[in-house]
Design an enzyme around this catalytic site. Structure first.
Site, PDB file in Angstrom:
ATOM      1  N   HIS A  67      -0.839   4.732   4.699  1.00 37.98           N
ATOM      2  CA  HIS A  67      -0.887   3.302   4.422  1.00 37.98           C
ATOM      3  C   HIS A  67      -0.115   2.567   5.511  1.00 37.98           C
ATOM      4  CE1 HIS A  67      -1.860   3.699  -0.163  1.00 37.98           C
ATOM      5  NE2 HIS A  67      -2.748   4.271   0.617  1.00 37.98           N
ATOM      6  N   GLU A  69       2.523   0.661   5.538  1.00 39.41           N
ATOM      7  CA  GLU A  69       3.984   0.766   5.552  1.00 39.41           C
ATOM      8  C   GLU A  69       4.415   2.067   6.226  1.00 39.41           C
ATOM      9  OE1 GLU A  69       1.978   0.175   3.076  1.00 39.41           O
ATOM     10  OE2 GLU A  69       2.874  -0.947   1.437  1.00 39.41           O
TER      11      GLU A  69
END
Ligand SMILES: NC(=O)c1ccc[n+]([C@@H]2O[C@H](COP(=O)([O-])OP(=O)(O)OC[C@H]3O[C@@H](n4cnc5c(N)ncnc54)[C@H](OP(=O)(O)O)[C@@H]3O)[C@@H](O)[C@H]2O)c1
Length: 418
Positions: A67, A69
């Site tokens: 993802h 992040e």
């Protein structure tokens, strides 16, 4: 997917960055995942230091991969040689995920690294996240804000950024928000290329090309963001389109093609030996990426068996008087894994989509040409309203110039379902 405004210069290490700029950059880089992350959303993440200077960024590249992040954290580690985020601020375009899916929970990963704050643009409507990602971060003692709660953003920045974030992931958000409801169907985008007087073709069938190269390139980018492209039977017969994405970097991309062929007139020809050379849509994608929608009627068993052998999916869309029930069809398509459907006309296909109110977003590319109605086909010629009060109204409208001088085209887009 709509471009965030205004355009931004790529930040470099040490650039001062406001919260609004950090969130806007999240949206810009999130778009790099277009075409490769579905059914996931496109997400971007930015890390700034204690003095609010840009450090690094990351985005969700591909479904099943890290993802945004985690991608940003990996870039941070490469730069700094460690992952500790004490004193740093994290900005992300969607609430960090709470659950462990194909990858680990981003909220858990961030909470262990103790950033000074986390600010996200949109709450994730996925019931597996929906507020729980923020709760994990807050429980770990991290100052966590949605854009609406942030005191680093003005009210106008909040509404502009939230609208842009909604537009960026409208397909994902629609699919999440309509789950289990009576509206559980795929998101439908209609795109067309017309002359200034609204004609999309000549009655002779000629329609290539009305708009400029730049407008067509933009249309190819839009194709990339959808899981399937839909056309009517006659467009396949007249134009023999490939419906592929002709963009650098997208060579391996193959979404599905849906052909509306209610009386199964085209289907036998699409299944013939040699159809993979004759029909560009089969040649480019292969039979296994083709969906043909027919009316609920007696299709010869031998034809269905051949379709199955070839890997062609035949959907029977119920309907009446030769008109397919598009609510039914778009529900079926969603069950087939199509979250975003890109409808490319012609007029005979667009008419029922508008009359049955199945359009979420409209893109109109307008070229400075007059074709005239005598020999032209108007894109809206097959649907209509009796009263002005019932006219379709575009919301969250954007208008953009493409090109210059005599080859200037206009791109109109807006939502019809808000
Ligand atoms: N400029 C542009 O943006 C653009 C885009 C695409 C196409 N075009 C042009 O448009 C022309 C073709 O358009 P067209 O209007 O003649 O045909 P079309 O939209 O390609 O196909 C219409 C046919 O598709 C089937 N169909 C579509 N929607 C249906 C529904 N809801 N229910 C049942 N059947 C449905 C019907 O097949 P049956 O006849 O079997 O009932 C109908 O006659 C071509 O010249 C093409 O080049 C222009």
């Amino acid at each position: 997917m709509i471009e965030p405004r205004p355009r931004m210069q790529k930040p470099v290490l040490g650039d001062p960055m406001t919260a609004a700029e950090a969130l806007r950059w999240c949206l810009v880089i999130a778009r790099k995942g277009a075409g490769f992350v579905s059914p996931n959303p496109m997400v971007g993440c930015v890390i700034v230091d204690a003095a609010h200077r840009f450090v690094t960024a990351g985005y969700h590249h591909r479904v099943g991969h890290e993802h945004a992040e985690i991608d940003a954290l990996m870039n941070f580690e490469t730069l700094k040689g460690h992952r500790q985020l004490a004193g740093y601020h994290v900005y992300v375009s969607l609430e960090p995920c709470a659950h462990k899916g194909r990858t680990g929970s981003c909220a858990v990963a961030l909470s262990e690294l103790k950033p000074e704050s986390v600010t996200y643009l949109l709450r994730d409507p996925n019931p597996l996240v929906a507020g729980q990602g923020a709760a994990i971060l807050r429980q770990a003692g991290i100052a966590t804000f949605s854009a609406g709660e942030s005191d680093r953003l003005t009210e106008s920045q909040k509404s502009e950024l939230i609208d842009d974030a909604e537009d960026l992931n409208e397909i994902f958000l629609w699919n999440m928000r309509t789950r289990g409801s009576s509206n559980e169907r795929c998101f439908v985008t209609v795109k067309l290329a017309s002359s200034l007087d609204g004609q999309v073709a000549l009655r002779s069938g000629e329609s290539q090309w009305i708009t400029s190269d730049e407008a067509r390139e933009k249309a190819h980018r839009l194709r990339l963001e959808h899981d399937a492209i839909l056309v009517g039977r006659k467009t396949v017969e007249t134009d023999n389109p490939s419906l592929n994405v002709r963009l650098r970097g997208a060579e391996e991309f193959r979404n599905r093609a849906v052909i509306l062929d209610p009386r199964a007139q085209l289907l036998p020809r699409l299944l013939e030996d040699g159809a993979d050379e004759k029909f560009n849509v089969v040649r480019v994608r292969g039979w296994d990426h083709l969906i043909v929608a027919v009316q609920d009627q007696k299709i010869p068993a031998a034809l269905l068996a051949r379709a199955k052998d070839r890997g062609v999916r035949v959907l029977t869309g119920v309907g009446s008087e030769g008109i397919l029930d598009l609510a039914h069809l778009t529900r079926e398509l969603r069950r087939e894994g199509v979250q975003g459907l890109f409808v490319e006309g012609g007029a005979g296909t667009l008419g029922p989509f508008f009359d049955q109110n199945i359009v979420n977003r409209l893109h109109v590319f307008v070229a400075p040409l007059l074709i005239g109605g005598r020999d032209g086909v108007g894109w809206s010629s097959q649907f209509g309203v009796a009263r002005l009060a019932d006219a379709w109204k575009l919301k969250r409208l954007r208008v953009k110039k493409l090109g210059e001088g005599d080859s200037l085209n206009m791109h109109w887009t807006g939502r019809l379902d808000l």
